[in-house]
Design a protein around this motif. Structure first.
Motif, PDB file in Angstrom:
ATOM      1  N   THR A  35       0.853  -1.174   0.000  1.00  0.00           N
ATOM      2  CA  THR A  35       0.000   0.000   0.000  1.00  0.00           C
ATOM      3  C   THR A  35       0.888   1.223   0.000  1.00  0.00           C
ATOM      4  O   THR A  35       2.122   1.113  -0.001  1.00  0.00           O
ATOM      5  N   GLN A  40       2.552  -0.300   6.483  1.00  0.00           N
ATOM      6  CA  GLN A  40       2.290  -1.422   5.573  1.00  0.00           C
ATOM      7  C   GLN A  40       1.597  -2.566   6.314  1.00  0.00           C
ATOM      8  O   GLN A  40       1.918  -3.737   6.140  1.00  0.00           O
ATOM      9  N   GLU A  43      -4.031  -4.773   7.342  1.00  0.00           N
ATOM     10  CA  GLU A  43      -5.345  -4.143   7.154  1.00  0.00           C
ATOM     11  C   GLU A  43      -5.293  -3.129   6.013  1.00  0.00           C
ATOM     12  O   GLU A  43      -6.174  -3.108   5.150  1.00  0.00           O
ATOM     13  N   ARG A  44      -4.261  -2.298   5.978  1.00  0.00           N
ATOM     14  CA  ARG A  44      -4.179  -1.271   4.935  1.00  0.00           C
ATOM     15  C   ARG A  44      -3.876  -1.884   3.563  1.00  0.00           C
ATOM     16  O   ARG A  44      -4.369  -1.399   2.546  1.00  0.00           O
ATOM     17  N   ILE A  45      -3.101  -2.935   3.548  1.00  0.00           N
ATOM     18  CA  ILE A  45      -2.841  -3.633   2.277  1.00  0.00           C
ATOM     19  C   ILE A  45      -4.137  -4.263   1.759  1.00  0.00           C
ATOM     20  O   ILE A  45      -4.453  -4.171   0.568  1.00  0.00           O
ATOM     21  N   ASN A  47      -7.169  -3.232   2.461  1.00  0.00           N
ATOM     22  CA  ASN A  47      -8.043  -2.139   2.035  1.00  0.00           C
ATOM     23  C   ASN A  47      -7.658  -1.618   0.651  1.00  0.00           C
ATOM     24  O   ASN A  47      -8.529  -1.279  -0.161  1.00  0.00           O
ATOM     25  N   THR A  48      -6.365  -1.576   0.373  1.00  0.00           N
ATOM     26  CA  THR A  48      -5.895  -1.127  -0.942  1.00  0.00           C
ATOM     27  C   THR A  48      -6.407  -2.065  -2.034  1.00  0.00           C
ATOM     28  O   THR A  48      -6.891  -1.610  -3.080  1.00  0.00           O
ATOM     29  N   ASN A  51     -10.083  -1.512  -2.438  1.00  0.00           N
ATOM     30  CA  ASN A  51     -10.360  -0.228  -3.077  1.00  0.00           C
ATOM     31  C   ASN A  51     -10.088  -0.258  -4.573  1.00  0.00           C
ATOM     32  O   ASN A  51     -10.793   0.399  -5.349  1.00  0.00           O
ATOM     33  N   SER A  87      -4.159   5.236  -0.931  1.00  0.00           N
ATOM     34  CA  SER A  87      -4.766   4.076  -1.602  1.00  0.00           C
ATOM     35  C   SER A  87      -5.645   3.250  -0.668  1.00  0.00           C
ATOM     36  O   SER A  87      -6.578   2.607  -1.119  1.00  0.00           O
ATOM     37  N   TRP A  88      -5.351   3.275   0.622  1.00  0.00           N
ATOM     38  CA  TRP A  88      -6.087   2.443   1.570  1.00  0.00           C
ATOM     39  C   TRP A  88      -7.371   3.107   2.077  1.00  0.00           C
ATOM     40  O   TRP A  88      -8.124   2.515   2.843  1.00  0.00           O
ATOM     41  N   CYS A  89      -7.622   4.346   1.657  1.00  0.00           N
ATOM     42  CA  CYS A  89      -8.775   5.100   2.164  1.00  0.00           C
ATOM     43  C   CYS A  89     -10.021   4.768   1.354  1.00  0.00           C
ATOM     44  O   CYS A  89     -10.085   5.062   0.155  1.00  0.00           O
ATOM     45  N   SER A  90     -11.021   4.173   1.976  1.00  0.00           N
ATOM     46  CA  SER A  90     -12.219   3.748   1.239  1.00  0.00           C
ATOM     47  C   SER A  90     -13.011   4.933   0.697  1.00  0.00           C
ATOM     48  O   SER A  90     -13.615   4.849  -0.371  1.00  0.00           O
TER      49      SER A  90
END
Length: 202
Positions: A35, A40, A43-45, A47-48, A51, A87-90
């Motif tokens: 991400t 890194q 969860e954020r990966i 979400n990326t 998304n 990138s991880w922000c919905s």
């Protein structure tokens, strides 16, 4: 607006990605299992990856009515729409394809996308609330002077989040699912309505 802020915005516009570059970056991140930013976490990966799928779905399924697009097509002067996002922000995944559809139909809108974590000065200048909410849309004229600022999470969605946090203390998976259902039902209409109110001539 100070000279310092003006220069930051101009630098951000020059360094910003267009929509095609952003999609290419998202696809590359998904392929590499990464991400953006220094965090890194799994969860954020995840979400990326989610998304990237959302952006493709929204781009294919969302249609903005012609009468709404005409408002943006008739803008009297050139505007740059500079979006701070990650990138991880919905919320970004919901907003970016719709902003792209608007910009594609409006010859006087130049959409530029810039990563929040790669631009800490802009982040500190424009994301001043406690949660550092993203995405953030900064609309400037051709000279880089700020005309409007807007957070592309619609007011309806923001109200849902605020009321839920007041009752439950924090955002959780249940709220995320409710928000996604609302976004799916709304199809970008609320966001476009709010943008029209901002940019239409008085």
């Amino acid at each position: 607006m100070s000279q310092h802020v003006h220069k930051m915005i101009q630098d951000g516009i020059r360094g910003g990605m267009d929509y095609a570059q952003y999609i290419s970056m998202m696809n590359d991140l998904v392929t590499r299992g990464q991400t953006t930013g220094t965090d890194q976490s799994e969860e954020r990966i995840a979400n990326t990856k989610l998304n990237a799928h959302r952006i493709r779905r929204i781009e294919k399924t969302t249609t903005i009515p012609e009468e709404m697009l005409r408002v943006f097509h008739k803008l009297p002067e050139k505007q740059v729409w500079l979006v701070l996002l990650e990138s991880w922000c919905s919320d970004g995944a919901q907003a970016i394809p719709i902003l792209y559809k608007i910009a594609s139909a409006a010859p006087k809108i130049d959409l530029r996308l810039i990563l929040r974590d790669e631009n800490p000065q802009l982040m500190d200048c424009f994301l001043t609330n406690g949660t550092r909410s993203i995405p953030k849309l900064i609309i400037t004229n051709e000279e880089g002077m700020i005309m409007y600022e807007w957070g592309p999470r619609p007011k309806t969605a923001s109200k849902m989040v605020a009321e839920y946090k007041e009752q439950h203390g924090k955002m959780d998976e249940r709220l995320k699912k409710e928000l996604q259902m609302w976004y799916n039902r709304d199809g970008g209409k609320t966001m476009v309505d709010e943008l029209i109110e901002i940019v239409k001539p008085r």
